[in-house]
Every structure is written in structure tokens, then in C-alpha cells.
Enzyme design. Structure first.
Site, PDB file in Angstrom:
ATOM      1  N   SER A   8      14.616 -43.299  27.672  1.00 19.96           N
ATOM      2  CA  SER A   8      14.190 -44.284  28.669  1.00 19.96           C
ATOM      3  C   SER A   8      13.134 -45.193  28.048  1.00 19.96           C
ATOM      4  CB  SER A   8      13.607 -43.591  29.917  1.00 19.96           C
ATOM      5  OG  SER A   8      12.407 -42.893  29.592  1.00 19.96           O
ATOM      6  N   SER A 134      -1.112 -48.001  21.658  1.00 20.03           N
ATOM      7  CA  SER A 134      -1.440 -48.580  22.960  1.00 20.03           C
ATOM      8  C   SER A 134      -2.748 -49.327  22.851  1.00 20.03           C
ATOM      9  CB  SER A 134      -1.562 -47.474  24.010  1.00 20.03           C
ATOM     10  OG  SER A 134      -2.180 -47.960  25.180  1.00 20.03           O
ATOM     11  N   TYR A 160      -4.955 -39.981  26.542  1.00 18.51           N
ATOM     12  CA  TYR A 160      -3.895 -40.785  25.931  1.00 18.51           C
ATOM     13  C   TYR A 160      -4.491 -41.751  24.903  1.00 18.51           C
ATOM     14  CZ  TYR A 160       0.152 -43.996  25.856  1.00 18.51           C
ATOM     15  OH  TYR A 160       1.223 -44.773  25.478  1.00 18.51           O
ATOM     16  N   LYS A 164      -3.921 -41.911  20.829  1.00 19.07           N
ATOM     17  CA  LYS A 164      -3.420 -43.122  20.174  1.00 19.07           C
ATOM     18  C   LYS A 164      -4.394 -43.620  19.103  1.00 19.07           C
ATOM     19  CE  LYS A 164       0.485 -43.476  22.340  1.00 19.07           C
ATOM     20  NZ  LYS A 164       1.754 -43.240  21.616  1.00 19.07           N
ATOM     21  N   THR A 195       7.724 -49.681  32.189  1.00 17.75           N
ATOM     22  CA  THR A 195       8.543 -48.547  31.753  1.00 17.75           C
ATOM     23  C   THR A 195       8.374 -47.385  32.728  1.00 17.75           C
ATOM     24  OG1 THR A 195       6.761 -47.594  30.421  1.00 17.75           O
ATOM     25  CG2 THR A 195       8.191 -49.230  29.346  1.00 17.75           C
TER      26      THR A 195
END
Length: 273
Positions: A8, A134, A160, A164, A195
Site C-alpha cells: 500500500s 520523513s 518515528y 528516521k 497514504t
């Protein structure tokens, strides 16, 4: 070409576009049913029947090792590795191996998978490694003692971003180590794209911003360019957005020292053992 997180979002688009360019593409994902569906759709959309699936939960290092072993056994040449799979949990959870989930999926697994596949990538050179990062990493340095986000209240966005930032450290480190080997390593920032990951992990953000979010195709464009364009194979160790290089760090204290990078590698080695 190997694309993780390929059922996805950005990964699905990248897998389809690389297949459209004629590559043999191996989709990696957790859900076998979704993998089978993505493979079928890509083959039909592109006319490229050389699209395969490998099931693995990349939060589990034993499964990362099994995946790498299968790839090395089946594929005598590997030219592109896209480390795209990532999660942004809303609460702190642990994997079956006792690792914090965001750290295990977003940083430890791409480190381990890349380390295991680098010899084959070098032997297959020219080759490319693309790490999907990101913009959130700009707000984060990397505290090696807090890789698993165990202090204070858990903030998934912070976890997160920290992972990253670590992935950017690895990008720069690998680029140096692999200089003159025929393998280039780059990271990219896709911008804020609409997304499933954004919809599921940041629902409030998605509601407010969905009218201005990029499409997955727009977000994935630079990944495909880094994987396939001739000029992208001439540079290594950079962060890219819209096919243009960016500064990897803006705020003081976020770029990391050589000592921090070595401490990171040492800790990843211990935790993946």
C-alpha cells in the site's frame, strides 16, 4: 529490485512503477493476501509478469534474517533495495522479541536487512539503496540510550522521527563505507502524502490537511527516480525531495557526531544479535 512495505501507499506505487520500467520486482510485506493481490494487480497493470512476493514481518529480526536468506538463495543479482516499510504506533508496544515496535520496524530492520544484503548488492554493482525518511526527522536528534523510547510518556510521532534520524545516520555511514564499490545509498523525504499510514496513524492531521496532501504517486516519484535514473546513480549519502538534494539537518544538535554514529551501529549490532 526489492521494495519493503510494498502492499500500500508509497511502496505499492514504487513497486508498480519499477515493474512498469521493466524491472524484476520483489514485494515485501506482512500480509500474504495483500501481497498476492498487489502482485496480481501490478502484473495486470504493467504487463510485467516478473513480479514476486516475499512475506515477512519486519518488526521481527528472525523474520528479517529468514527473508534475507531466501532472497540470497533465490536471487543471484540484486540491484535496488528500497527500505520503505515503517510504522507510527499510537502507543508503545513490544514485538515478540522484546523490542519496541517502532524502533524495531523503522530502524533496526532496515539496518539488519541492508547489512545482510550488501555483499550481494556489491557483487551485483551498479546497485542502489534508497531509505525512505520523513521531514519529521528534522526535529529530532538521536539519543542512543533512548532508541526504544522507554522514558516518559510515549509519543509515536517522536519515536518515528527518532528512527528516521537514525536511518539518515545510516545512509551517510553506508555511503562512506560503500564509496567506490558501485553501490550508492541515498535517503528521501516524500513530503506529506495521503497514504494509509498517515490516515491510520495521524487521523486528526489527515482530516485537517487531506485537501493539500500529496498523492502517493507524487510522494513516490523521487524514490523511483533514485532507483532508476542514470544521474541518481552518480551521487551518494544525500537526502532528496522532489529530485533535489536537501540539507540533512537544520537545527543544532541534530546532525550527529561520528561518536554517536558509531554508538548507534554498536547498539544496533547488539540488539539484532
Amino acid at each position: 529490485a526489492i521494495v519493503t512495505g510494498a502492499t500500500s501507499g508509497l511502496g505499492r506505487v514504487v513497486a508498480g512503477e519499477l515493474a512498469r520500467l521493466g524491472a524484476k520486482v520483489i514485494l515485501v510485506g506482512r500480509n500474504q493476501e495483500k501481497l498476492n493481490q498487489a502482485v496480481e494487480e501490478i502484473c495486470e497493470e504493467t504487463g510485467n509478469s516478473n513480479v514476486l512476493a516475499e512475506q515477512a514481518d519486519l518488526s521481527v529480526m528472525a523474520e528479517v534474517r529468514d527473508l534475507a536468506a531466501r532472497l540470497l538463495d533465490k536471487e543471484k543479482e540484486l540491484h535496488v533495495l528500497v527500505n520503505n516499510a515503517a510504522v507510527l504506533p499510537t502507543e508503545r508496544t513490544m514485538t515478540q522479541e522484546g523490542l519496541e515496535t517502532a524502533f524495531a520496524t523503522d530502524l533496526l530492520s532496515p539496518w539488519l536487512l541492508t547489512r545482510l544484503l550488501v555483499p550481494r548488492l556489491k557483487a551485483s554493482a551498479p546497485a542502489r539503496i534508497i531509505n525512505v525518511s520523513s521531514g519529521g526527522m528534522y526535529l529530532s536528534g538521536l539519543d542512543v540510550d533512548e532508541l526504544e523510547n522507554s522514558s516518559g510518556s510515549y509519543d509515536g510521532s517522536r519515536a518515528y522521527a527518532r528512527a528516521k534520524r537514525g536511518l539518515m545516520f545510516l545512509t551517510e555511514t553506508w555511503a562512506t563505507e560503500l564509496a567506490h564499490s558501485g553501490v550508492v545509498v541515498n535517503a528521501m523525504h516524500p513530503g506529506w502524502a495521503d497514504t494509509p499510514g498517515v490516515q491510520d496513524s495521524l487521523p486528526a492531521f489527515h482530516r485537517v490537511t487531506r485537501s493539500v496532501l500529496r498523492t502517493p504517486e507524487q510522494g513516490a516519484d523521487t524514490i523511483v527516480w533514485l532507483a532508476a535514473a542514470t544521474e541518481a546513480g552518480q551521487v551518494s549519502g544525500k537526502l532528496w525531495l522532489d529530485r533535489e538534494p536537501l540539507l540533512a539537518a537544520i537545527f543544532p544538535g541534530t546532525s550527529g557526531s561520528e561518536q554517536q554514529r558509531q554508538q548507534l551501529i554498536d547498539k544496533l549490532k547488539r540488539l539484532a544479535a
